[in-house]
Design an enzyme around this catalytic site. Structure first.
Site, PDB file in Angstrom:
ATOM      1  N   GLY A  41      21.188 -30.979  -8.494  1.00  0.00           N
ATOM      2  CA  GLY A  41      20.578 -31.040  -9.212  1.00  0.00           C
ATOM      3  C   GLY A  41      21.418 -31.045 -11.094  1.00  0.00           C
ATOM      4  O   GLY A  41      21.888 -31.470 -11.393  1.00  0.00           O
TER       5      GLY A  41
ATOM      6  N   GLU B  93      21.908 -32.122 -15.164  1.00  0.00           N
ATOM      7  CA  GLU B  93      20.628 -31.955 -15.534  1.00  0.00           C
ATOM      8  C   GLU B  93      21.005 -31.271 -17.028  1.00  0.00           C
ATOM      9  O   GLU B  93      20.074 -30.342 -17.394  1.00  0.00           O
ATOM     10  CB  GLU B  93      19.368 -31.059 -14.710  1.00  0.00           C
ATOM     11  CG  GLU B  93      19.077 -31.818 -13.783  1.00  0.00           C
ATOM     12  CD  GLU B  93      18.305 -30.996 -12.651  1.00  0.00           C
ATOM     13  OE1 GLU B  93      18.166 -30.133 -13.010  1.00  0.00           O
ATOM     14  OE2 GLU B  93      18.401 -31.348 -11.905  1.00  0.00           O
TER      15      GLU B  93
ATOM     16  N   HIS C 147      13.061 -31.183  -2.852  1.00  0.00           N
ATOM     17  CA  HIS C 147      13.458 -30.157  -2.972  1.00  0.00           C
ATOM     18  C   HIS C 147      12.950 -29.110  -2.846  1.00  0.00           C
ATOM     19  O   HIS C 147      11.166 -29.369  -4.145  1.00  0.00           O
ATOM     20  CB  HIS C 147      14.470 -29.976  -4.235  1.00  0.00           C
ATOM     21  CG  HIS C 147      14.749 -28.124  -4.645  1.00  0.00           C
ATOM     22  ND1 HIS C 147      15.824 -28.457  -3.318  1.00  0.00           N
ATOM     23  CD2 HIS C 147      15.091 -27.026  -5.420  1.00  0.00           C
ATOM     24  CE1 HIS C 147      16.126 -26.326  -3.719  1.00  0.00           C
ATOM     25  NE2 HIS C 147      15.414 -26.432  -4.867  1.00  0.00           N
TER      26      HIS C 147
ATOM     27  N   CYS D  45      11.935 -24.517  -3.268  1.00  0.00           N
ATOM     28  CA  CYS D  45      13.450 -23.622  -3.822  1.00  0.00           C
ATOM     29  C   CYS D  45      12.474 -22.300  -2.349  1.00  0.00           C
ATOM     30  O   CYS D  45      12.491 -21.508  -2.618  1.00  0.00           O
ATOM     31  CB  CYS D  45      12.513 -22.772  -4.437  1.00  0.00           C
ATOM     32  SG  CYS D  45      13.322 -24.023  -6.212  1.00  0.00           S
TER      33      CYS D  45
ATOM     34  N   HIS E  93      22.258 -17.654  -5.868  1.00  0.00           N
ATOM     35  CA  HIS E  93      21.995 -16.758  -6.505  1.00  0.00           C
ATOM     36  C   HIS E  93      22.811 -15.531  -6.734  1.00  0.00           C
ATOM     37  O   HIS E  93      22.061 -14.829  -7.499  1.00  0.00           O
ATOM     38  CB  HIS E  93      20.075 -16.211  -6.540  1.00  0.00           C
ATOM     39  CG  HIS E  93      19.229 -17.215  -6.023  1.00  0.00           C
ATOM     40  ND1 HIS E  93      19.241 -17.377  -4.897  1.00  0.00           N
ATOM     41  CD2 HIS E  93      18.138 -17.310  -6.788  1.00  0.00           C
ATOM     42  CE1 HIS E  93      18.524 -18.712  -4.842  1.00  0.00           C
ATOM     43  NE2 HIS E  93      17.523 -18.359  -5.996  1.00  0.00           N
TER      44      HIS E  93
HETATM   45  N1  GLN Z   1      16.635 -29.969  -9.407  1.00  0.00           N
HETATM   46  C1  GLN Z   1      16.395 -29.122 -10.288  1.00  0.00           C
HETATM   47  C2  GLN Z   1      17.800 -27.603 -10.878  1.00  0.00           C
HETATM   48  O1  GLN Z   1      18.872 -28.384  -9.874  1.00  0.00           O
HETATM   49  C3  GLN Z   1      15.870 -27.990  -9.513  1.00  0.00           C
HETATM   50  C4  GLN Z   1      15.333 -26.856  -9.834  1.00  0.00           C
HETATM   51  C5  GLN Z   1      14.555 -25.577  -8.288  1.00  0.00           C
HETATM   52  O2  GLN Z   1      14.784 -26.563  -7.372  1.00  0.00           O
HETATM   53  N2  GLN Z   1      13.991 -23.987  -9.411  1.00  0.00           N
HETATM   54  O3  GLN Z   1      18.507 -27.390 -11.347  1.00  0.00           O
HETATM   55 ZN    ZN Z   2      15.382 -24.748  -5.945  1.00  0.00          ZN
END
Ligand code: GLN
Ligand code: ZN
Length: 757
Positions: A433, A485, A643, A645, A696
């Site tokens: 995203g 975003e 999604h 994390c 990361h």
């Molecule tokens: N859609 C969000 C992004 O891409 C998802 C962020 C996340 O999962 N922490 O930033």
């Molecule tokens: Zn994520």
């Protein structure tokens, strides 16, 4: 009647410790300057508590990074790799926390984990086989003496030996059992030192006691405390628990010769059943956690009084306490200039909670508590909370039926329809995203906030960013695009700001780890959507391309889990309200021509109850349906993505599938892909995009490396169900590495497609 605070926040009301520490990292201030800032903060915090006449004021709750880390240093639990670097004690602490790269070598940081069911993270001590546990630092003693020099007698606080061993990682062949003797001896020495310094009490935090414990763990707990309570050097020992109830060992706790037992009556579902039903032993004091240390609403004195009376009836001598450390709430409402007084009076941050303890002290000591001025004022305040109900929202939620939570047709049929509609290649490529939030994006947002540029200028800027982002994705050949975003600072705050029922603070920071703080929004009333939140951006992005553009939303559980929730209605009700607001947005996106909508549930796992027995009834049974409610209204050909994390969902795999999304992307590159076998074994039907590289780090993954990951995935996942994407959003990355990484991702997917066909 006396009062106790389990721990106080330490980062500073204006995050002074964060800024000083970061300056120290950048070598802009000296160690002495950092130490001075810390000392001033400790003093201010002690004096605040003393001014509220708190009887048990904590010391050693201060930390430059984390209390588990401090305790590892105190107990000489420092892995050899750090000892070899020969750094100063303070720099060793920071190296353990953040890793070290410099002329003295290159050492990896300790790993960091979520602290029980909070958003705080602790550092995981590493115990090597040759670890020699003994007192190796003076911090707790120095801080006790520092407070005493100010005329303030404190109760030193330390993680207890049981929790310390339970949370530590054992690097070699030895296990917790091998270190029991050594750690007991160390704690006995700590008691002796404190007794020598003139301390009366010491608080040992044992939050692990509120989790599911195996019989051998309970035995270890008993063994440790039987030993050390026999050698307490005249000190009084408070066993402090929090974040839940101690249902596995309540009897054992009462049988041991503790001088005080701290029990959480806010979060501990069974605490009253465990402690209010029979006489309380006369040899101990009950520290009753009655003022919520985790949430920010005013204490309901009526409720507190009735619990207090039940406990009193057991004959217990009671100290009223916070339910956990106040580390988990912001400092003070005093610096909030934008919240109306009418709202503020319903809230209590750490300082205001000290005020509540002071008021409770007077109320509970009175002959007729209900007649006290403080009690009456509070009762009036609490009765006003109902005014925050929104009739339309309540009616809408009340009308929901079973069928509103079920998307039709069933998954398999939708999958066929969608494959036909989109005609995507095998192993379709996409991203999660966000694209890099570069300096220009942050600057434009901040200038728009300060009205230095007009809203129209800001929007034009964002349109330019989106257009560039779309062109880039088209150029490298991604299959499903995103708009990037750029308009969002944060995946929860952005939505909270667009929702009725939410409020925001200016300075309501809470430490998440080290110098990182978060500012959770507050659910203050019934939640509804004021106006479309994302449609404009997604529709604009879709208008630029013929490829499918994913709409991007944050899911209801993540929004709720990263906020301070209400206490006057259930979490389930709040989740349903937020879900309805997101549902409105989903349907508007669909109407605007968006064919694929991603609803992120990055934090779904975070509030899973600490005890497995509570998982379903108290959480999953409403959280999963709330997610389904957001998307059950879309047409069969609209594709819903979600999604997460993380990849630790082997234990809730059925529930994840029951979210009934069409596609799920999740973190996988850092874990060993072990989840894939679990997906396979459970016949996971949702299509999956396990992240093929770790976002990361700035490292660019090679094509061959991504191909190897994909081959491994294909060994477990049917090829028509596999998607190709990074681990998570790209907003923290720079542009150059993002572009190269995504180019390699597309190249790898194409190469593997060729191999398959
Ligand atoms: N859609 C969000 C992004 O891409 C998802 C962020 C996340 O999962 N922490 O930033
Ligand atoms: Zn994520």
């Amino acid at each position: 009647m006396r009062t106790s605070v389990i721990g106080y926040p330490r980062i500073g009301a204006l995050r002074e410790l964060k800024f000083a520490t970061e300056k120290y990292f950048r070598k802009e201030i000296t160690e002495a300057e950092l130490l001075a800032t810390a000392k001033n903060l400790r003093r201010a915090h002690w004096e605040k508590q003393a001014a509220s006449a708190i009887d048990f004021i904590p010391s050693n709750d201060f930390s430059f990074y984390d209390a588990m880390l401090d305790t590892a240093l105190l107990l000489n639990v420092v892995p050899a790799r750090y000892r070899a670097a020969g750094l100063s004690p303070l720099d060793t602490l920071f190296a353990l926390a953040r890793g070290y790269q410099g002329e003295r070598g290159d050492v990896k940081a300790l790993s960091m984990k979520k602290w029980f069911n909070t958003n705080y993270h602790y550092l995981v001590p590493e115990i090597e086989d040759d670890a020699e546990i003994k007192i190796a630092a003076r911090k707790p003693f120095d801080e006790f003496a520092e407070a005493r020099a100010l005329g303030i007698a404190t109760k030193p606080v330390l993680p207890g030996p049981f929790t310390f061993l339970k949370l530590a990682r054992f690097i070699g062949k030895k296990t917790a059992a091998d270190f029991v003797s050594a750690i007991c001896a160390a704690y006995e020495n700590i008691f002796a030192e404190f007794a020598g310094l003139g301390a009366e009490w010491i608080q040992l935090d044992e939050p692990s006691l509120v989790t599911d414990l195996a019989p051998e763990e309970i035995s270890r707990f008993k063994e440790i405390y039987t030993r050390i309570l026999a050698k307490k050097s005249g000190l009084k020992i408070l066993l402090q628990t929090y974040f839940g109830d101690v249902r596995d060992c309540a009897g054992d706790i009462l049988a041991l010769p503790f001088d005080g037992v701290g029990i959480d009556f806010v979060e501990g579902k069974l605490s009253l059943d465990l402690f209010a039903k029979k006489p309380f032993p006369q040899d101990k004091i009950l520290f009753a956690g009655l003022v919520n240390g985790k949430n920010i609403h005013r204490n309901d004195y009526g409720k507190t009084l009735s619990i207090f009376r039940e406990l009193k009836a057991t004959g217990a001598q009671i100290v009223v306490s916070t339910s956990c450390s106040l580390l988990h709430v912001p400092y003070t409402l005093a610096n909030e200039t934008k919240l109306p007084e009418d709202t503020k009076k319903h809230l209590a941050f750490a300082e205001e909670k000290l005020g509540e303890l002071a008021e409770l002290k007077r109320i509970l000591a009175a002959d007729l508590p209900e007649e006290t001025r403080e009690f009456k004022a509070n009762a009036a305040l609490i009765s006003e909370t109902g005014a925050r109900a929104d009739k339309a929202v309540r009616e809408r939620a009340a009308k929901l039926r079973e069928s509103d939570f079920v998307r039709l047709p069933a998954f398999a049929e939708r999958e066929k329809i969608q494959h036909e509609r989109f005609g995507l290649p095998l192993l379709p490529t996409t991203t999660i995203g966000s694209f890099p939030q570069t300096r220009d994006v942050r600057e434009a947002r901040s200038r728009a906030r300060k009205n230095e540029i007009s809203q129209e200028e800001y929007k034009n800027f964002l349109r330019g960013k989106i257009e560039r982002c779309v062109r880039f994705q088209e150029k490298i050949g991604l299959d499903v695009l995103v708009h990037g975003e750029y308009e969002r600072n944060d995946m929860v705050e952005y939505f909270g700001e667009c929702l009725d029922g939410y409020i925001f603070t200016e300075k309501g920071w809470v430490q998440s780890y080290g110098t990182r703080c978060v500012k959770p929004p507050i659910v203050h009333g019934d939640v509804s959507r004021k106006k479309p939140m994302t449609v404009e951006w997604s529709a604009f992005a879709q208008s630029l391309t013929s490829k499918p553009m994913k709409g991007m939303l944050t899911g209801p559980i993540t929004i709720l889990n990263w906020s301070f929730p209400r206490e006057d209605i259930s979490l389930k009700e709040s989740a349903t309200q937020i879900a309805l607001a997101i549902r409105d947005e989903v349907l508007d996106l669909e109407k605007a021509g968006i064919k694929i909508i991603q609803i992120d549930e990055a934090a779904l796992r975070e509030k899973l109850p600490l005890r497995k027995a509570d998982w379903h009834k108290e959480y999953l049974d409403w959280a999963i349906p709330a997610f389904r409610l957001t998307h059950s209204g879309v047409a069969p050909q609209t594709q819903i993505h979600t999604h997460m994390c993380y990849s630790e969902f082997a234990d809730i795999i059925r529930e994840i599938d029951a979210m009934d999304a069409d596609v799920i992307t999740f973190e996988a590159a850092r874990s060993d892909l072990s989840l894939l076998a679990v997906l396979n074994a459970n016949h996971f039907r949702t299509e999956v995009g396990p992240g093929v590289y770790d976002i990361h780090s700035p490292r660019v993954p090679a094509v061959e490396e991504i191909k190897a990951a994909l081959r491994k995935m294909l060994a477990q996942i049917p090829q028509e169900k596999l998607w190709v994407n990074p681990d998570c959003g790209l907003k923290t990355r720079g542009e150059p590495e993002t572009e190269s990484s995504l180019e390699n991702l597309v190249a790898a997917a194409r190469a593997i497609r060729d191999e398959i066909c």
